[in-house]
Scaffold this motif. Structure first.
Motif, short mmCIF file in Angstrom:
data_model
loop_
_atom_site.label_atom_id
_atom_site.label_comp_id
_atom_site.label_asym_id
_atom_site.label_seq_id
_atom_site.Cartn_x
_atom_site.Cartn_y
_atom_site.Cartn_z
N LEU A 138 0.81 -1.23 0.00
CA LEU A 138 0.00 0.00 0.00
C LEU A 138 0.84 1.28 0.00
O LEU A 138 0.42 2.30 -0.53
CB LEU A 138 -0.91 0.02 1.23
CG LEU A 138 -2.33 -0.50 1.06
CD1 LEU A 138 -3.08 -0.43 2.37
CD2 LEU A 138 -3.10 0.28 -0.01
N LEU A 139 2.04 1.20 0.62
CA LEU A 139 2.91 2.37 0.65
C LEU A 139 3.13 2.95 -0.74
O LEU A 139 3.24 4.16 -0.92
CB LEU A 139 4.28 1.99 1.24
CG LEU A 139 4.37 1.92 2.75
CD1 LEU A 139 5.79 1.56 3.14
CD2 LEU A 139 3.97 3.27 3.36
N HIS A 140 3.16 2.04 -1.74
CA HIS A 140 3.44 2.49 -3.10
C HIS A 140 2.24 3.19 -3.72
O HIS A 140 2.38 3.90 -4.71
CB HIS A 140 3.86 1.31 -3.97
CG HIS A 140 5.09 0.63 -3.45
ND1 HIS A 140 5.03 -0.35 -2.50
CD2 HIS A 140 6.39 0.82 -3.73
CE1 HIS A 140 6.26 -0.75 -2.21
NE2 HIS A 140 7.11 -0.06 -2.94
N ALA A 141 1.05 2.95 -3.17
CA ALA A 141 -0.13 3.66 -3.65
C ALA A 141 -0.33 4.94 -2.84
O ALA A 141 -0.97 5.88 -3.29
CB ALA A 141 -1.37 2.78 -3.55
N GLN A 142 0.26 4.97 -1.63
CA GLN A 142 0.10 6.14 -0.77
C GLN A 142 1.10 7.23 -1.09
O GLN A 142 0.83 8.40 -0.90
CB GLN A 142 0.27 5.75 0.70
CG GLN A 142 -0.83 4.86 1.24
CD GLN A 142 -0.73 4.67 2.74
OE1 GLN A 142 0.37 4.63 3.29
NE2 GLN A 142 -1.87 4.54 3.39
N ASP A 143 2.29 6.82 -1.53
CA ASP A 143 3.40 7.77 -1.68
C ASP A 143 3.98 7.64 -3.08
O ASP A 143 4.60 6.65 -3.43
CB ASP A 143 4.47 7.47 -0.61
CG ASP A 143 5.55 8.54 -0.58
OD1 ASP A 143 6.14 8.82 -1.65
OD2 ASP A 143 5.80 9.09 0.50
N LYS A 144 3.76 8.70 -3.89
CA LYS A 144 4.18 8.65 -5.29
C LYS A 144 5.71 8.61 -5.41
O LYS A 144 6.25 8.09 -6.39
CB LYS A 144 3.65 9.86 -6.04
CG LYS A 144 2.13 9.93 -6.13
CD LYS A 144 1.70 11.15 -6.94
CE LYS A 144 0.31 11.63 -6.56
NZ LYS A 144 -0.77 10.68 -6.77
N GLY A 145 6.42 9.15 -4.40
CA GLY A 145 7.88 9.11 -4.43
C GLY A 145 8.38 7.69 -4.25
O GLY A 145 9.25 7.21 -5.00
#
Lengths: 375, 375
Positions: B90-97
């Motif tokens: 989910l981190l990759h969907a939450q944070d575009k960086g």
């Protein structure tokens, strides 16, 4: 919607995309529909005060079953509640005697029938057939039957006592020599707009619907048209609003006779969820809200509905792994009900180009979910 | 499911036939999904105690949006709650960086990008393009954006201050010269089974999805396969469980670049409700429950999803009469939301053999429901 069974559950599901608010009157919070609906009133549909309180704030009231007492429906109508179908129409689904009389008057072909007073009267009814003693004869209590309950096939006057014990009028009918059972499903709106689904074949096992094939294999265009016209005529004559299922006998000599009516979404229409452009549930919602009806046409050459009955396994979800892996196109519809042997707990829909394959996929899944087969 | 928006509403709808119990954590009882779900907990998803209490008794927790703080997700995972997709994914969907860094490491083609510190750094990033001053450049806050919010196209250093005001890291990206936008939707289960839907074309208006065409017209089999493989690779690399939407740019020189990721049912997959054998919502439910996935194949040559945005009419239901009567095969999906100008309040699906006709039907219905046209 009054009644918390699977029909209400699936009607709610079909209403969600229309953005409507759906309120449910349910016997218990555990009922099939009560598990999935937001606005649930727990109460007894036989209590007029409960019905009156429930109807407050509803634009329209419709039904999951035919068991609400007619006098309560009349009282609600007198209160100004919009009941759809209306009480005059519903009476024909509640009382088989009223239904037979009205359809016969309207010239709709029915099995030979009359109300009988006692076992001796049954014998007289049988003898009126003019061939031998006229048995077997079918006896039905005029109210309260479903799924083969309230129906007896009697082979002589000695077997004819049981149906009279309930104290409800008994209807005698000729035992029709049918080739198969069909169902003509139509939906009618208060405006009088109506749509007809393809006529289906319904296969019963022990008096309970087992398989529905859409369209009925090998049915001539002429007979199919006749069946649809009969259903549309009945809907109009009786002023039905919503879904009407007309269960028919196709006789060996090529006639159609009306068996039963249901004025609500019906087991013979479950295939429409995955097999028609607009499901019977969506069209029932549209009809009772007096919205234009949706396209009833089929989406596949063949769609088969196979009922899942309760078996020996209390938890059927373990079977999902096998069924879903074997057939990724299988459409499962479970009702959230406790498993009891023989109880309808769900159904599966399958569709495709090859009827034998479509039927096999449905049969396998239903048997596996029931636990009849394990591989 | 955490979050009471339309994605939760439609996920519940898709879960009903599976007989599962669906529990919702919603901000208010008026939220789109809270209107139609039986078990609703009202609470703030930013409050760990609320999340912990909600997760009690859930077999698995999934999400309607990406806004639950990562530290709360980690705490729930530490409690032993099954979170799907998991926090690492989910981190990759939450944070575009984080997403850009990880995809680049994995060799997935992305627009040129880097985190920038201030407007002067934006100018340096632009100059690195090696052509002129390198503007325009796209700036995005790494967290919290959706539907064009949190995204700026800046044409010079003088316009570059605004994105830094939120105090959230800012990602600079090249302005891609794209021919069109595509989306590759896949679903992956904890087992690692995955299915890929046909690649669709997504047409945006003012940064908001307007129309989705399935499959993307004229897309070569090769590029379609490449897009599906990219999405499957990303799902596997990141350990996604559930639905993953990969929004893509198709460049004028025939390359595919990843724009955004969403790890939940997604607007670009709404067409599957009426256009695929198994909808994205049904497959998301199956994936998070680790059940075998359903057939993602299309049921019609063309399916078009057209979003309905809020317009000047607060009540859109009057428009049903016209829309349903004009097009009995129209599939309406409304979210039960109050109408606000520009807000996504529903969508319509249309399908058939003739793409121009299918698009026109969707366009007409969406415009009529919005009130943009009245005949």
């Amino acid at each position: 919607m009054v009644g918390g069974g699977q029909l209400a559950r699936m009607t709610h599901e079909a209403g969600i995309p229309l953005g409507i608010r759906f309120k449910l009157l349910s016997d218990t919070p555990q009922d099939s529909a009560a598990q999935v609906v937001s606005e649930v009133v727990i109460g007894d549909y036989r209590d007029l005060d409960v019905l009156r309180a429930f109807a407050q704030g509803c634009d329209v009231v419709t039904f999951d079953h035919e068991h609400v007492p007619a006098e309560h429906l009349r009282a609600l109508e007198a209160d100004g509640v919009a009941i759809r179908p209306g009480v005059e129409a519903l009476l024909h689904a509640q009382d088989k005697g009223v239904m037979r009389e009205r359809l016969s008057e309207a010239g709709v072909p029915c099995p030979r029938h009359r109300i009988v007073a006692d076992p001796e009267d049954v014998a007289r009814f049988a003898a009126e057939a003019g061939e031998g003693d006229g048995f077997p004869v079918v006896l039905k209590t005029v109210r309260g039957g479903y799924d083969g309950k309230g129906v007896w096939v009697v082979r002589g006057v000695g077997e004819a006592a049981e149906p009279f014990r309930a104290g409800v009028p008994v209807l005698a009918e000729e035992m029709v020599d049918f080739a198969r059972e069909l169902a003509a499903n139509v939906v009618r709106s208060p405006h009088g707009q109506a749509v007809a689904y393809p006529v289906v074949e319904s296969i019963q096992v022990d008096g309970v619907c087992d398989t529905v094939i859409a369209p009925a294999p090998g049915l001539s265009e002429e007979l199919s048209g006749t069946a649809q016209e009969m259903a549309l005529k009945i809907a109009a004559e009786l002023g039905v609003v919503g879904h009407l299922a007309v269960e028919l006998f196709e006789t060996r000599d090529g006639r159609l006779l009306v068996n039963e009516l249901a004025m609500r979404p019906h087991n013979s229409g479950h295939w429409t969820q995955d097999g028609a452009v607009t499901s019977q549930f969506a069209n029932h919602v549209r009809a009772v809200l007096d919205l234009p009806l949706g396209d009833p046409r089929p989406r596949a050459p063949w769609t088969v509905m196979t009922n899942v009955l309760g078996g020996d396994y209390p938890d059927m979800y373990g079977a999902y792994l096998h069924c879903m892996a074997r057939d990724p196109a299988l459409k499962i519809h479970m009702y959230g009900k406790d498993v009891k042997p023989g109880r309808k707990v769900g159904h599966v829909n399958t569709y495709g180009d090859d009827l034998a394959d479509v039927r096999e996929r449905g049969r396998h899944a239903a048997d596996y979910l029931r636990g009849t087969i394990t591989e």
